[in-house]
Design an enzyme around this catalytic site. Structure first.
Site, PDB file in Angstrom:
ATOM      1  N   ARG A   1      35.103  36.274  36.077  1.00 33.08           N
ATOM      2  CA  ARG A   1      34.522  35.862  37.368  1.00 33.08           C
ATOM      3  C   ARG A   1      33.216  35.157  37.058  1.00 33.08           C
ATOM      4  NH1 ARG A   1      33.893  39.054  43.017  1.00 33.08           N
ATOM      5  NH2 ARG A   1      36.048  38.363  43.053  1.00 33.08           N
TER       6      ARG A   1
ATOM      7  N   HIS B   1      40.053  30.962  43.671  1.00 32.51           N
ATOM      8  CA  HIS B   1      40.231  32.421  43.599  1.00 32.51           C
ATOM      9  C   HIS B   1      41.750  32.693  43.599  1.00 32.51           C
ATOM     10  CE1 HIS B   1      39.346  36.547  43.659  1.00 32.51           C
ATOM     11  NE2 HIS B   1      38.751  36.687  44.819  1.00 32.51           N
TER      12      HIS B   1
ATOM     13  N   GLN C   1      43.352  36.143  44.540  1.00 33.13           N
ATOM     14  CA  GLN C   1      43.282  36.439  45.967  1.00 33.13           C
ATOM     15  C   GLN C   1      44.455  35.786  46.709  1.00 33.13           C
ATOM     16  OE1 GLN C   1      40.680  38.325  47.638  1.00 33.13           O
ATOM     17  NE2 GLN C   1      42.317  38.284  49.146  1.00 33.13           N
TER      18      GLN C   1
ATOM     19  N   ASP D   1      36.646  34.009  56.094  1.00 30.00           N
ATOM     20  CA  ASP D   1      35.901  34.413  54.896  1.00 30.00           C
ATOM     21  C   ASP D   1      34.414  34.256  55.220  1.00 30.00           C
ATOM     22  OD1 ASP D   1      35.114  35.070  52.314  1.00 30.00           O
ATOM     23  OD2 ASP D   1      35.706  33.148  51.425  1.00 30.00           O
TER      24      ASP D   1
ATOM     25  N   CYS E   1      39.575  37.972  52.958  1.00 24.52           N
ATOM     26  CA  CYS E   1      39.611  38.397  51.555  1.00 24.52           C
ATOM     27  C   CYS E   1      38.669  39.572  51.303  1.00 24.52           C
ATOM     28  CB  CYS E   1      39.271  37.231  50.648  1.00 24.52           C
ATOM     29  SG  CYS E   1      37.693  36.448  51.058  1.00 24.52           S
TER      30      CYS E   1
ATOM     31  N   ARG F   1      45.947  43.163  45.969  1.00 24.85           N
ATOM     32  CA  ARG F   1      45.283  42.605  44.788  1.00 24.85           C
ATOM     33  C   ARG F   1      45.805  43.309  43.531  1.00 24.85           C
ATOM     34  NH1 ARG F   1      40.463  39.999  45.275  1.00 24.85           N
ATOM     35  NH2 ARG F   1      40.864  39.627  43.058  1.00 24.85           N
TER      36      ARG F   1
HETATM   37  N1   CP Z   1      38.066  39.625  47.629  1.00 27.94           N
HETATM   38  C1   CP Z   1      37.378  39.858  46.505  1.00 27.94           C
HETATM   39  O1   CP Z   1      37.509  39.150  45.518  1.00 27.94           O
HETATM   40  O2   CP Z   1      36.568  40.943  46.566  1.00 27.94           O
HETATM   41  P1   CP Z   1      35.437  41.302  45.487  1.00 27.94           P
HETATM   42  O3   CP Z   1      34.414  40.216  45.534  1.00 27.94           O
HETATM   43  O4   CP Z   1      34.896  42.617  45.940  1.00 27.94           O
HETATM   44  O5   CP Z   1      36.073  41.391  44.135  1.00 27.94           O
HETATM   45  N1  NVA Z   2      34.150  32.882  49.248  1.00 25.59           N
HETATM   46  C1  NVA Z   2      33.704  34.192  48.862  1.00 25.59           C
HETATM   47  C2  NVA Z   2      34.873  35.027  48.422  1.00 25.59           C
HETATM   48  C3  NVA Z   2      34.510  36.438  48.041  1.00 25.59           C
HETATM   49  C4  NVA Z   2      35.702  37.206  47.556  1.00 25.59           C
HETATM   50  C5  NVA Z   2      32.686  34.079  47.743  1.00 25.59           C
HETATM   51  O1  NVA Z   2      32.887  33.286  46.822  1.00 25.59           O
HETATM   52  O2  NVA Z   2      31.674  34.774  47.794  1.00 25.59           O
END
Ligand code: CP
Ligand code: NVA
Length: 346
Positions: free
Chosen positions: A117, A145, A148, A239, A278, A306
Site C-alpha cells: 500500500r 485499489h 477492493q 467513498d 469501501c 476483502r
Molecule cells: N477499504 C479499505 O481499503 O480499507 P482500509 O483502508 O482500512 O484498508
Molecule cells: N479513496 C480512499 C479509499 C480508502 C480505502 C483513499 O484512498 O483514502
C-alpha cells in the site's frame, strides 16, 4: 504465460498470466471471473484453500493506514497456512532508507509475494519491476485499489447483479477506488455511471483505457455531473471526498456537498438499490447515518469479502510459483507482466 513448471500447491487454482496485480486492468476477463468464482467458493467452503500457502511468506508493506486491507490479508494468509510479515512504512516512505529497487531485490529472496500500500503508483510499479521473482499486489495507491474492486464485485454478484444488464453508480470523487471499479466494469462488460462534481472526474488516461476496452466487452461507461443519473442503478457507491495522502480542502467539501448519499438520493436510485462504500466512511459527509445503517447497505459484506477475494487472488497468483524457496528466478516478461494492461483485454 510463464514457461516455468507449475509446481505450486495442489489445490487446483488456475495460474494467472500476469506476475503482478498492480491494477484490475492487469487481469483478463476470464481471470477476473475465475477469481470471483474462487472467492465465492472459498466463502462457502474455506477448507478448499487449506494449506494453499503452507511454507510461504507474504510481506505486507504499508505507507498508509489500514484496517480492512491489513487485517484481511493477515488473517487470510494465516488461514491458508502461510506467514504474513508486516512492514510498517507509515512514518518512513519507501525509498528513504534504501532504494525501492534494492528493497524489492531483498524481499524477493525471503517472501513468496509482496502486498504493498503506497502513496504513488510509480512506487508499486518500481517495486514490481525490481522484484522479478515474486508477485506484487497493489493494496491501494493514489490511482488504483484492485483488491477492493474484486471484493465489491463479489458482493454485487452475491446480491444478484447481472453482468449483462445491471449498472453500478459511483457518486463522489473520481479516485483510486472509482478507477478500479471502472476497470473491472469495463473488463466484465457491465454498466457503470460515474457521477462527480466538475473538475473531480476520473483520470482521463484510465477512462480512455476503459472506454476502449468497453468497445470489445460491451460495457456501458457514463461520466456525468448530474446526481440524478443514479436512477435505476443496482447499487450506489460512495467513498471519502478526501483520500489518504491528499491535503484537506474546504473548497472540495463545499463542491461535494450536493453529492452526499442520503435518503433522497437513494430514493432517486430506486427502492431496491443497494448502498456500497469501501470504508472508512465519514458519516454525515459523503453518506448519512441513515443510509449507512439501512437494510440496503452492504458495506460490511464488502469488508468481509476483502478476505475471500484476496485469498482467491493469492491462490491464483501463487499457483504458478514454487511452494518453497523464494528467490527462484521467474522472468516477468515470460510471465506476462503488468506493463501492458491493454494486452490483457479479451
Ligand atoms: N477499504 C479499505 O481499503 O480499507 P482500509 O483502508 O482500512 O484498508
Ligand atoms: N479513496 C480512499 C479509499 C480508502 C480505502 C483513499 O484512498 O483514502
Amino acid at each position: 504465460m510463464s514457461s516455468m513448471p507449475t509446481h505450486g500447491h495442489a489445490n487446483g487454482f488456475a495460474p494467472l498470466a500476469t506476475k503482478d496485480v498492480l491494477r484490475v486492468g492487469d487481469l483478463a476477463q476470464h481471470e477476473v471471473l475465475d477469481i470471483l468464482g474462487t472467492a465465492a467458493a472459498l466463502k462457502r467452503e474455506p477448507a478448499r484453500a487449506d494449506g494453499a500457502l503452507r511454507g510461504r511468506s507474504v510481506c505486507l508493506l504499508f505507507e498508509k493506514p489500514s484496517l480492512r486491507t491489513r487485517t484481511s490479508f493477515e488473517v487470510g494468509v494465516f488461514r491458508m497456512g502461510g506467514q504474513a510479515v508486516f512492514l510498517d512504512h507509515r512514518d518512513q516512505p519507501l525509498g528513504a532508507r534504501e532504494s525501492i529497487h534494492d528493497y524489492g531485490r531483498n524481499l524477493e529472496r525471503w517472501c513468496h509475494a509482496i502486498v504493498a500500500r503506497v502513496m504513488r503508483h510509480s512506487t508499486v510499479a518500481e517495486l514490481a519491476a525490481a522484484a522479478t521473482r515474486v508477485p506484487v499486489i497493489n493494496a491501494l495507491c493514489d490511482m488504483h485499489h484492485p483488491c477492493q474492486a474484486l471484493a465489491d464485485f463479489q458482493t454485487l454478484l452475491e446480491r444478484g447483479f447481472d453482468l449483462r444488464h445491471s449498472r453500478l453508480a459511483w457518486v463522489g470523487d473520481g479516485n483510486n477506488v472509482c478507477h478500479s471499479l471502472m476497470e473491472l466494469a469495463s473488463i466484465v462488460g457491465c454498466g457503470i455511471t460515474v457521477v462527480t462534481p466538475e473538475g473531480h472526474g476520473p483520470d482521463p488516461a484510465v477512462l480512455g483505457l476503459c472506454v476502449a476496452r468497453s468497445m470489445r466487452t460491451g460495457a456501458r461507461i457514463d461520466v456525468t455531473h448530474d446526481p440524478a443519473a443514479v436512477r435505476g442503478a443496482f447499487a450506489v457507491y460512495a467513498d471519502t471526498w478526501i483520500s489518504m495522502g491528499e491535503p484537506d480542502s474546504a473548497a472540495k467539501r463545499v463542491a461535494f456537498a450536493r453529492y452526499r448519499v442520503d435518503r433522497d438520493l437513494m430514493a432517486v436510485a430506486g427502492p431496491e438499490a443497494l448502498f456500497m462504500h469501501c470504508l472508512p466512511a465519514h458519516r454525515g459527509e459523503e453518506v448519512t447515518d441513515e443510509v449507512m445503517d439501512s437494510p440496503r447497505s452492504v458495506v460490511f459484506d464488502q469488508a468481509e469479502n476483502r478476505l475471500h477475494a484476496q485469498n482467491a487472488l493469492l491462490c491464483h497468483l501463487l499457483a504458478a510459483s514454487p511452494a518453497a524457496a523464494p528467490g527462484t528466478p521467474r522472468a516477468k516478461a515470460a510471465a506476462g507482466g503488468s506493463a501492458a494492461p491493454a494486452a490483457c483485454v479479451p
